[in-house]
Design a protein around this motif. Structure first.
Motif, PDB file in Angstrom:
ATOM      1  N   ALA A 121      40.983  42.904  50.586  1.00  0.00           N
ATOM      2  CA  ALA A 121      40.716  43.364  49.220  1.00  0.00           C
ATOM      3  C   ALA A 121      40.938  44.855  49.127  1.00  0.00           C
ATOM      4  N   VAL A 122      41.068  45.328  47.888  1.00  0.00           N
ATOM      5  CA  VAL A 122      41.132  46.751  47.618  1.00  0.00           C
ATOM      6  C   VAL A 122      40.232  47.035  46.428  1.00  0.00           C
ATOM      7  N   GLN A 123      39.447  48.076  46.542  1.00  0.00           N
ATOM      8  CA  GLN A 123      38.629  48.481  45.418  1.00  0.00           C
ATOM      9  C   GLN A 123      39.187  49.759  44.822  1.00  0.00           C
ATOM     10  N   THR A 124      39.455  49.718  43.527  1.00  0.00           N
ATOM     11  CA  THR A 124      39.912  50.911  42.821  1.00  0.00           C
ATOM     12  C   THR A 124      38.812  51.363  41.867  1.00  0.00           C
ATOM     13  N   GLY A 125      38.764  52.667  41.634  1.00  0.00           N
ATOM     14  CA  GLY A 125      37.818  53.167  40.640  1.00  0.00           C
ATOM     15  C   GLY A 125      36.462  53.544  41.175  1.00  0.00           C
ATOM     16  N   GLY A 126      36.302  53.642  42.489  1.00  0.00           N
ATOM     17  CA  GLY A 126      35.026  54.073  43.040  1.00  0.00           C
ATOM     18  C   GLY A 126      33.940  53.027  42.910  1.00  0.00           C
ATOM     19  N   PRO A 127      32.661  53.445  42.961  1.00  0.00           N
ATOM     20  CA  PRO A 127      31.550  52.484  42.940  1.00  0.00           C
ATOM     21  C   PRO A 127      31.454  51.696  41.644  1.00  0.00           C
ATOM     22  N   SER A 128      32.142  52.174  40.617  1.00  0.00           N
ATOM     23  CA  SER A 128      32.131  51.463  39.335  1.00  0.00           C
ATOM     24  C   SER A 128      33.352  50.564  39.172  1.00  0.00           C
ATOM     25  N   GLY A 129      34.218  50.542  40.170  1.00  0.00           N
ATOM     26  CA  GLY A 129      35.426  49.733  40.077  1.00  0.00           C
ATOM     27  C   GLY A 129      35.212  48.329  40.602  1.00  0.00           C
TER      28      GLY A 129
END
Length: 589
Positions: free
Chosen positions: A385-393
């Protein structure tokens, strides 16, 4: 050129610079060689970085003890010091320019313009790279509305997360009939793993000063503030020094360039409150109050700092402005996609080979960034997986790798552009634990003003803790989803409105992992301590006793050259035995 960003500085780049100067002086070649401390080159994984021009030879992971040999080989005899040359620049016995490598060749550096190229503490080097030419052009040849129209036509949108049209924001403030207006640079970069704004301030601070002055001229403001977190000492020091230089050169202060335009910038240090990245909370903090958001409207462009019209742009947004003025709106609008113009800076982190800072055109795919620029997943592991947008992403999966990186696409997939954090995860990552980690962060960072965020994030975290401890039920999963939607809809500011994104996206794309935690009481990734145990395979164990020696609780026993065993009643599940076993005899069950 020697990297002088925070990462390389922590790896002794200052000592490397001192040693370079010492060796160069010792060989009597100080008239032929100049050592320049620059900002970040981007390829942080390989720091400290030294680049020698005019050849453009890229040396990576340089240590102080390498310097005498590097100076003698390259600077004295013209033969590159092979031991430390970046491997990816070697091809068929020749050394390529580093800009031709996979990491650099797809990048387009606009916001990062000059980072790693000039000495950020020398205003002459910035001016020598067309610095302050845009300010001169604006003050001498352009009207206020013409400047605003140029920024509008460029399609530049806010890079701090909101994605609002920058020129339109400026226009709203310009139309307010008030004598006093303010320009604020938001440098309160608080996302875990994000260092885009910090690197720009460290590598090219004058670009932000110039842009703030241009914005001040456009809206009719004489005063600017930069709100920067105190945890960025190098960025703060270089920005303060740049301010002093700009004032000395008559590029800030009264009657700039003899045009009658006056503009000053003051620095305000933040104490690390994540919520102060939200513009109304930031305004209250600058005013000296507790950083807490207020409802909008009125928007800051109408009524902001001390109730006067105020525009707030983040560092990356402002770093684009001078280049747009110099090269034109059409040039910038020609990069990116129809609705997402220009480039975006991302901080690549997590399970990726090339951790660092990249600037890519909007519309590039996640696959290109992660596997071509980023070099893929280390250790032969599988991408998860990849998370974009920091802790709010949100977290996106393998099926999204060929999706375009732009504002609208990421939002439609349940994630967001955010300020530019990009965390990559591999097969060993537990997605339930990831959601729990980010909820723990946003719960702590909630200002507490509104009930949905203050109490709702706490309830979400309690449910996630329950699930990761093997005590969750299907009813808890349903509560997680319902409560997340309620918090998104009812919270006052963007912190609460986006806090449930990691929960909702992981439930949507990794529901089977939640089911395994709830139904099977197992953590498939072997991360959640309450749901795993360690066991030694007697067929693989060679009885070397290394695991027993390293165990902090003496939970492992056995005879030399005989299989050892783990006492699960004493084991604290620290994983040391798993890490040190050379025969892969320790398994997570």
């Amino acid at each position: 050129m020697v990297c002088g960003g925070t990462g390389c500085t922590s790896s002794d780049s200052n000592q490397i610079i001192a040693k370079l100067n010492q060796e160069i002086a010792g060989h009597g070649i100080q008239e032929q060689v100049e050592v320049v401390r620059t900002g970040c080159f981007g390829l942080c994984e390989l720091g400290p970085v030294v680049i020698v021009y005019p050849e453009g030879i890229f040396y990576s992971r340089v240590e102080v003890q390498d310097i005498p040999k590097l100076v003698e080989a390259h600077l004295l005899h013209g033969k590159p010091y092979e031991k430390k040359i970046y491997e990816k620049t070697k091809q068929d016995g020749e050394t390529l320019n580093f800009e031709e490598t996979e990491f650099y060749k797809k990048q387009v550096r606009i916001a990062l313009h000059n980072c790693g190229v000039i000495d950020p503490e020398n205003i002459d080097e910035y001016i020598g790279s067309d610095g302050y030419q845009a300010l001169g052009k604006v003050l001498k040849t352009m009207g206020r509305q013409e400047v605003i129209d140029t920024i509008k036509q460029s399609g530049l949108r806010g890079r701090g997360g909101g994605g609002f049209n920058t020129g339109l924001k400026w226009e709203f403030a310009a139309k307010q009939d008030k004598k006093q207006k303010y320009v604020i640079c938001n440098a309160d970069e608080g996302d875990p793993g994000a260092f885009m704004d910090r690197s720009i301030l460290e590598g090219n601070p004058h670009s932000v000063i110039e842009a703030m002055a241009i914005a001040g001229y456009a809206i009719g403001s004489s005063q600017g503030f930069i709100y920067v977190r105190a945890e960025y000492p190098i960025a703060v020091q270089r920005f303060v020094k740049a301010l002093a230089q700009a004032r000395e050169y008559g590029l800030l202060g009264d009657n700039i360039l003899g045009t009658g335009f006056c503009f000053n910038i003051d620095v305000r240090l933040g104490a690390g409150a994540f919520v102060c990245g939200e513009e109304t909370a930031l305004i209250h903090s600058v005013e000296g109050h507790r950083g807490m958001p207020t409802p909008k409207p009125p928007f800051p462009a109408v009524q902001g700092l001390w109730e006067q019209p105020t525009i707030i742009n983040n560092v990356e947004t402002l770093a684009n402005v001078a280049q747009i003025i110099l090269k034109g709106a059409a040039w910038y609008a020609g990069i990116g996609t129809e609705k997402s113009k220009g480039t975006k800076v991302f901080a690549l982190g997590g399970k990726v080979v090339n951790t660092g800072l990249v600037e890519v055109p909007m519309g590039i795919t996640l696959r290109e960034v992660i596997f071509e620029i980023g070099g893929g997943i280390p250790g032969g592991k599988k991408f998860k997986a990849v998370q974009t947008g920091g802790p709010s992403g949100g977290c996106l999966t393998e099926e999204h790798l060929d999706c375009s990186i732009d504002f609208d696409t990421l939002t439609s997939l349940g994630s967001m552009m955010g300020s530019g954090g990009m965390i990559i995860m591999d097969e060993d990552t537990c997605m339930v634990d990831v959601a729990r980690f980010y909820l723990d962060f946003t719960r702590d960072e909630s200002c507490g003003k509104c009930t949905p965020c203050r109490i709702g994030t706490k309830r979400l975290l309690e449910l996630l803790d329950k699930i990761t401890e093997g005590k969750g039920s299907m009813e808890d999963l349903e509560k997680l989803e319902n409560l997340s939607v309620q918090i998104k809809n009812a919270s006052l500011c963007a912190l609460g409105q986006t806090a449930p994104n990691p929960v909702l996206s992981t439930i949507k794309y990794f529901r089977e992992e939640y089911m395994a935690h709830i139904v099977d009481k197992k953590c498939p990734a072997g991360v959640c301590k309450s749901l795993i145990s360690y066991q030694i395979d007697s067929d693989l164990c060679r009885g070397c006793s290394l695991c027993a020696k390293k165990c902090p609780t003496d939970a492992i026993s056995g005879e030399m050259k005989e299989p050892f065993v783990i006492d699960t009643a004493v084991c604290i599940k620290c994983g040391v035995c798993f890490d040190v076993c050379k025969f892969k005899a320790v398994a997570i069950v």
